[in-house]
Write a protein that holds these residues in place. Structure first.
Motif, PDB file in Angstrom:
ATOM      1  N   VAL A 118      23.987  20.297 -16.744  1.00 45.34           N
ATOM      2  CA  VAL A 118      25.366  19.861 -16.529  1.00 45.34           C
ATOM      3  C   VAL A 118      26.123  21.016 -15.896  1.00 45.34           C
ATOM      4  N   LEU A 119      26.749  20.730 -14.762  1.00 46.22           N
ATOM      5  CA  LEU A 119      27.575  21.697 -14.057  1.00 46.22           C
ATOM      6  C   LEU A 119      29.022  21.397 -14.407  1.00 46.22           C
ATOM      7  N   ALA A 120      29.788  22.422 -14.746  1.00 42.69           N
ATOM      8  CA  ALA A 120      31.230  22.285 -14.982  1.00 42.69           C
ATOM      9  C   ALA A 120      31.946  23.233 -14.030  1.00 42.69           C
ATOM     10  N   ALA A 121      33.009  22.734 -13.400  1.00 46.07           N
ATOM     11  CA  ALA A 121      33.754  23.553 -12.447  1.00 46.07           C
ATOM     12  C   ALA A 121      35.240  23.247 -12.559  1.00 46.07           C
ATOM     13  N   SER A 122      36.053  24.295 -12.420  1.00 53.14           N
ATOM     14  CA  SER A 122      37.502  24.141 -12.504  1.00 53.14           C
ATOM     15  C   SER A 122      38.171  25.314 -11.800  1.00 53.14           C
ATOM     16  N   GLN A 123      39.420  25.110 -11.423  1.00 46.95           N
ATOM     17  CA  GLN A 123      40.220  26.222 -10.894  1.00 46.95           C
ATOM     18  C   GLN A 123      40.735  27.092 -12.037  1.00 46.95           C
ATOM     19  N   GLN A 124      40.771  26.526 -13.250  1.00 43.70           N
ATOM     20  CA  GLN A 124      41.244  27.235 -14.433  1.00 43.70           C
ATOM     21  C   GLN A 124      40.042  27.672 -15.276  1.00 43.70           C
ATOM     22  N   PRO A 125      40.187  28.719 -16.078  1.00 39.58           N
ATOM     23  CA  PRO A 125      39.070  29.170 -16.910  1.00 39.58           C
ATOM     24  C   PRO A 125      38.538  28.048 -17.810  1.00 39.58           C
ATOM     25  N   LEU A 126      37.231  27.993 -17.923  1.00 41.55           N
ATOM     26  CA  LEU A 126      36.568  27.037 -18.805  1.00 41.55           C
ATOM     27  C   LEU A 126      36.479  27.665 -20.193  1.00 41.55           C
ATOM     28  N   PRO A 127      36.567  26.884 -21.257  1.00 44.02           N
ATOM     29  CA  PRO A 127      36.498  27.441 -22.617  1.00 44.02           C
ATOM     30  C   PRO A 127      35.054  27.780 -23.008  1.00 44.02           C
ATOM     31  N   LEU A 128      34.483  28.769 -22.347  1.00 41.71           N
ATOM     32  CA  LEU A 128      33.057  29.073 -22.505  1.00 41.71           C
ATOM     33  C   LEU A 128      32.686  29.537 -23.907  1.00 41.71           C
ATOM     34  N   ASP A 129      33.549  30.313 -24.571  1.00 41.73           N
ATOM     35  CA  ASP A 129      33.218  30.765 -25.927  1.00 41.73           C
ATOM     36  C   ASP A 129      33.102  29.578 -26.876  1.00 41.73           C
ATOM     37  N   GLU A 130      34.071  28.683 -26.828  1.00 42.72           N
ATOM     38  CA  GLU A 130      34.044  27.499 -27.691  1.00 42.72           C
ATOM     39  C   GLU A 130      32.865  26.595 -27.333  1.00 42.72           C
TER      40      GLU A 130
END
Length: 163
Positions: free
Chosen positions: A131-143
């Protein structure tokens, strides 16, 4: 997502008919289906009009090439709101080359890109869907890392910059 307006583009009208019959999706408020190609459908959507776009399209074992390229990503970036998220189901061999290539391309359109990968596939053991996730804003990677570590089917979060 109850309460959200959703549109699904599906090229196979018979599949839509079967899904509507089997799952009664036509009764879900705010959910509409359109028969047609996903790229052509996304082109009809207004700019900055959607919070999330999900690409989960296959022709056999592969995603149709025109849904993986720059043209699709250009339209996705146009249609997403400023903090919108693009999610894509990416089939990838054990070498992860397809996922890495799609991640790199997405990174040329979005500031933040990550892949969610089965641990065995990440170690080069087997084919799988990434699964690829992309955004202009930071993704909640820690959570996401914490949640995916405890999931029934665990996955690893791999920021594209670390590929």
């Amino acid at each position: 997502r109850p309460g959200s307006e959703q549109v699904v583009f599906e090229i196979d009208s018979e599949l839509l008919r079967m899904v509507a019959y089997a799952f009664r999706v036509h009764e879900i408020e705010g959910l509409r289906f359109q028969v047609g190609d996903a790229l052509e459908g996304v082109r009809t959507l207004p700019s900055a009009s959607h919070d999330v776009i999900i690409r989960d399209a296959f022709d056999g074992e592969n995603v149709p090439a025109h849904l993986v390229g720059r043209e699709m990503l250009d339209e996705v970036a146009r249609v997403l709101v400023a903090d919108g998220i693009y999610l894509a189901n990416v089939p990838s061999e054990a070498d992860m080359k397809a996922a890495e290539a799609e991640g790199a391309l997405a990174a040329s359109f979005f500031k933040h890109v990550a892949l969610f990968v089965d641990p065995g596939q990440l170690r080069g053991r087997h084919f799988g869907n990434v699964v690829l996730a992309a955004s202009q804003q930071p993704l909640p990677l820690d959570e996401l890392t914490r949640r995916l570590h405890r999931a029934i089917a665990p996955a690893r979060v791999v920021p594209v910059t670390s590929l």
